[in-house]
Design a protein around this motif. Structure first.
Motif, mmCIF file in Angstrom:
data_model
loop_
_atom_site.group_PDB
_atom_site.id
_atom_site.type_symbol
_atom_site.label_atom_id
_atom_site.label_comp_id
_atom_site.label_asym_id
_atom_site.label_seq_id
_atom_site.Cartn_x
_atom_site.Cartn_y
_atom_site.Cartn_z
ATOM 1 N N LEU A 316 31.453 57.016 81.724
ATOM 2 C CA LEU A 316 31.837 56.118 80.638
ATOM 3 C C LEU A 316 32.595 56.860 79.542
ATOM 4 N N LEU A 317 32.111 58.038 79.204
ATOM 5 C CA LEU A 317 32.755 58.814 78.145
ATOM 6 C C LEU A 317 34.160 59.223 78.555
ATOM 7 N N MET A 318 34.352 59.533 79.828
ATOM 8 C CA MET A 318 35.676 59.935 80.308
ATOM 9 C C MET A 318 36.674 58.782 80.304
ATOM 10 N N THR A 319 36.199 57.576 80.618
ATOM 11 C CA THR A 319 37.115 56.460 80.814
ATOM 12 C C THR A 319 37.227 55.545 79.602
ATOM 13 N N SER A 320 36.416 55.771 78.568
ATOM 14 C CA SER A 320 36.441 54.898 77.397
ATOM 15 C C SER A 320 37.354 55.413 76.295
ATOM 16 N N VAL A 321 37.962 56.552 76.515
ATOM 17 C CA VAL A 321 38.972 57.061 75.586
ATOM 18 C C VAL A 321 40.233 57.360 76.381
ATOM 19 N N ASP A 322 41.336 57.458 75.685
ATOM 20 C CA ASP A 322 42.580 57.820 76.341
ATOM 21 C C ASP A 322 42.453 59.214 76.954
ATOM 22 N N ALA A 323 43.130 59.424 78.076
ATOM 23 C CA ALA A 323 43.044 60.717 78.758
ATOM 24 C C ALA A 323 43.449 61.881 77.858
ATOM 25 N N SER A 324 44.297 61.619 76.875
ATOM 26 C CA SER A 324 44.743 62.674 75.972
ATOM 27 C C SER A 324 43.691 63.044 74.927
ATOM 28 N N ARG A 325 42.561 62.276 74.850
ATOM 29 C CA ARG A 325 41.542 62.529 73.844
ATOM 30 C C ARG A 325 40.182 62.841 74.470
ATOM 31 N N VAL A 326 40.150 63.101 75.760
ATOM 32 C CA VAL A 326 38.875 63.366 76.430
ATOM 33 C C VAL A 326 38.236 64.655 75.908
ATOM 34 N N GLY A 327 39.043 65.674 75.653
ATOM 35 C CA GLY A 327 38.495 66.924 75.123
ATOM 36 C C GLY A 327 37.793 66.709 73.797
ATOM 37 N N HIS A 328 38.420 65.943 72.910
ATOM 38 C CA HIS A 328 37.818 65.641 71.611
ATOM 39 C C HIS A 328 36.510 64.878 71.780
ATOM 40 N N ALA A 329 36.491 63.916 72.700
ATOM 41 C CA ALA A 329 35.286 63.110 72.921
ATOM 42 C C ALA A 329 34.127 63.971 73.406
ATOM 43 N N PHE A 330 34.383 64.835 74.369
ATOM 44 C CA PHE A 330 33.308 65.685 74.888
ATOM 45 C C PHE A 330 32.932 66.779 73.895
ATOM 46 N N GLY A 331 33.876 67.197 73.073
ATOM 47 C CA GLY A 331 33.545 68.155 72.022
ATOM 48 C C GLY A 331 32.567 67.568 71.025
ATOM 49 N N ILE A 332 32.818 66.316 70.612
ATOM 50 C CA ILE A 332 31.909 65.634 69.693
ATOM 51 C C ILE A 332 30.533 65.443 70.345
ATOM 52 N N ALA A 333 30.519 64.980 71.594
ATOM 53 C CA ALA A 333 29.254 64.717 72.275
ATOM 54 C C ALA A 333 28.447 66.000 72.464
ATOM 55 N N ASN A 334 29.116 67.072 72.862
ATOM 56 C CA ASN A 334 28.422 68.336 73.073
ATOM 57 C C ASN A 334 27.909 68.909 71.754
ATOM 58 N N GLY A 335 28.731 68.817 70.712
ATOM 59 C CA GLY A 335 28.307 69.309 69.409
ATOM 60 C C GLY A 335 27.114 68.544 68.873
ATOM 61 N N TYR A 336 27.164 67.222 68.974
ATOM 62 C CA TYR A 336 26.030 66.415 68.520
ATOM 63 C C TYR A 336 24.775 66.751 69.320
ATOM 64 N N GLY A 337 24.916 66.833 70.652
ATOM 65 C CA GLY A 337 23.753 67.084 71.494
ATOM 66 C C GLY A 337 23.059 68.391 71.172
ATOM 67 N N LEU A 338 23.828 69.445 70.960
ATOM 68 C CA LEU A 338 23.223 70.740 70.673
ATOM 69 C C LEU A 338 22.618 70.788 69.276
ATOM 70 N N ALA A 339 23.290 70.161 68.299
ATOM 71 C CA ALA A 339 22.715 70.107 66.952
ATOM 72 C C ALA A 339 21.413 69.311 66.950
ATOM 73 N N ALA A 340 21.417 68.179 67.647
ATOM 74 C CA ALA A 340 20.205 67.369 67.730
ATOM 75 C C ALA A 340 19.102 68.105 68.481
ATOM 76 N N THR A 341 19.478 68.899 69.478
ATOM 77 C CA THR A 341 18.486 69.650 70.240
ATOM 78 C C THR A 341 17.734 70.633 69.352
#
Length: 395
Positions: A316-341
């Motif tokens: 869902l995360l890969m296909t819900s943003v434009d292909a040119s913004r996938v890096g930004h999307a996963f960067g936000i998700a990974n950053g949030y996940g580790l901070a929350a962890t």
């Protein structure tokens, strides 16, 4: 040059194998140096914090520069950082400082690797094939993690940590070579979106999807911290039982990856992601209540459901943003996940320290339930007014 995205799968496997062996060896070095659990905790912080801080920014870099080149560069510099540990130990450098410094450097590079690898997959794999590829990618990651526990444990016992750190450097080199031979070919984004298929998936808001994806990191990390305290500390079971439970968790993940595509076709990625997380939250609260046999069953079932939710969220995360913004999307998700962890780990540690692991697991369950429910409500609220949202095609 023709693109060969299938080479990303063995690259992910050997990187996962080497990274987990590296952390196992580093933790052992700290314990053998008469370090406390606090020393091991600082090692986790040294790995988590730079990724939490830098991942969103590095995600933007992954969208601006060549993603294949970024992956290869991450592997090259990671190999150098991994090799610095055995070389430094051989010349007599301070062991504790060296362990922290090298793992910190590897964590900084991982902050770039995570969004770059996700963006490269989105760039090279046709949208119609993403479900299958993400399932195989999860199998590669989990197989590497599962094998690292067995191979790493045996190798540590008979050869010590030095060869393992060298092996980790070699895995980065092999990964870089495989990614280099993926080639320079690039899909046309529009053609990839409309390539034939039968299942439509709406483009969903980024923030709740990032919360779901990040919550997966929270659950896995905190659960793995609570489990040995429950089994070894409270139930007085040996390492063998812990190993069996870990193996069942790994087996559940592999079964999830094998079943995911069929489940997603039947239920859809969004229902699979949210429903799986909600059920897993309930299972977390039950883990420490009924003894070892029940725990083993809960871990196997939980990993099976959680694994499918994890892959669905990734798709869902890969296909819900434009292909040119996938890096930004996963960067936000990974950053949030580790901070929350880091935050949830501290909360669970305090709760467990003042009671026992039953309340630690219950705390994790409540936080996971609230996160999944909030994400689901946000997605429903933002998508309900407009049913004509853009769609992508998946099979």
């Amino acid at each position: 040059m023709t693109s060969r995205p299938q080479l990303l799968l063995p690259a992910a496997f050997i990187t996962s194998l080497g990274n987990n062996i590296q952390l196992l060896g580093a933790a052992l070095l700290l314990v053998r140096a008469q370090g406390s659990m606090l020393d091991v905790g600082w090692l986790f912080i040294a790995v988590a914090v730079p990724q939490a801080v830098l991942s969103p920014y590095f995600g933007r870099l992954a969208d601006r520069f060549d993603r294949r080149r970024l992956w290869v560069l991450c592997d090259v510099f990671s190999a150098a950082a991994a090799l610095a540990l055995p070389i430094g130990l051989a010349v007599g450098a301070s062991q504790q400082s060296l362990v922290y410094a090298t793992n910190f450097a590897l964590a900084v590079l991982a902050a770039q690797f995570t969004p770059a690898s996700a963006a490269l997959i989105r760039e090279r794999v046709p949208t119609a094939q993403l479900r299958r590829f993400n399932a195989h990618y999860e199998i590669a990651l989990q197989s590497g993690m599962l094998l690292s526990a067995g191979v790493g444990g045996v190798a540590l016992q008979y050869f010590g940590p030095m060869p393992l750190f060298t092996f980790n450097a070699v895995t980065f080199v092999l990964s870089g070579v495989l990614v280099y031979f993926v080639g320079k070919g690039r899909l046309n984004a529009t053609a990839a979106v409309v390539e034939g298929g039968t299942v439509l998936v709406r483009r969903l808001p980024l923030v709740p999807l990032a919360v779901l994806f990040g919550q997966g990191l929270v659950v896995v990390t905190v659960f793995n911290a609570l489990l040995p305290v429950l089994l070894v500390g409270e139930w007085q079971r040996g390492p063998a039982v812990l190993g069996v439970v870990d193996a069942l968790g790994g087996a559940g993940f592999l079964l999830a990856a094998a079943a995911y595509r069929r489940s997603a076709m039947r239920f859809g990625d969004l229902r699979l992601a949210i429903g799986g997380f909600l059920i897993c939250s309930a299972l977390l609260a039950l883990q420490p209540l009924f003894g070892v046999p029940a725990l083993m069953g809960f871990v196997l079932l939980g990993a099976f459901l959680f694994g499918q939710s994890r892959i669905a969220t990734r798709s869902l995360l890969m296909t819900s943003v434009d292909a040119s913004r996938v890096g930004h999307a996963f960067g936000i998700a990974n950053g949030y996940g580790l901070a929350a962890t880091v935050l949830v780990m501290l909360i669970a540690a305090v709760v467990t320290g003042h009671s026992d692991t039953r309340y630690g697991f219950a705390t994790l369950a409540v936080i996971s339930l609230l996160s999944a429910a909030t994400a689901a409500a946000t997605i429903a609220r933002r998508t309900a007014p407009d049913q004509s949202t853009d769609v992508t095609v998946l099979i």
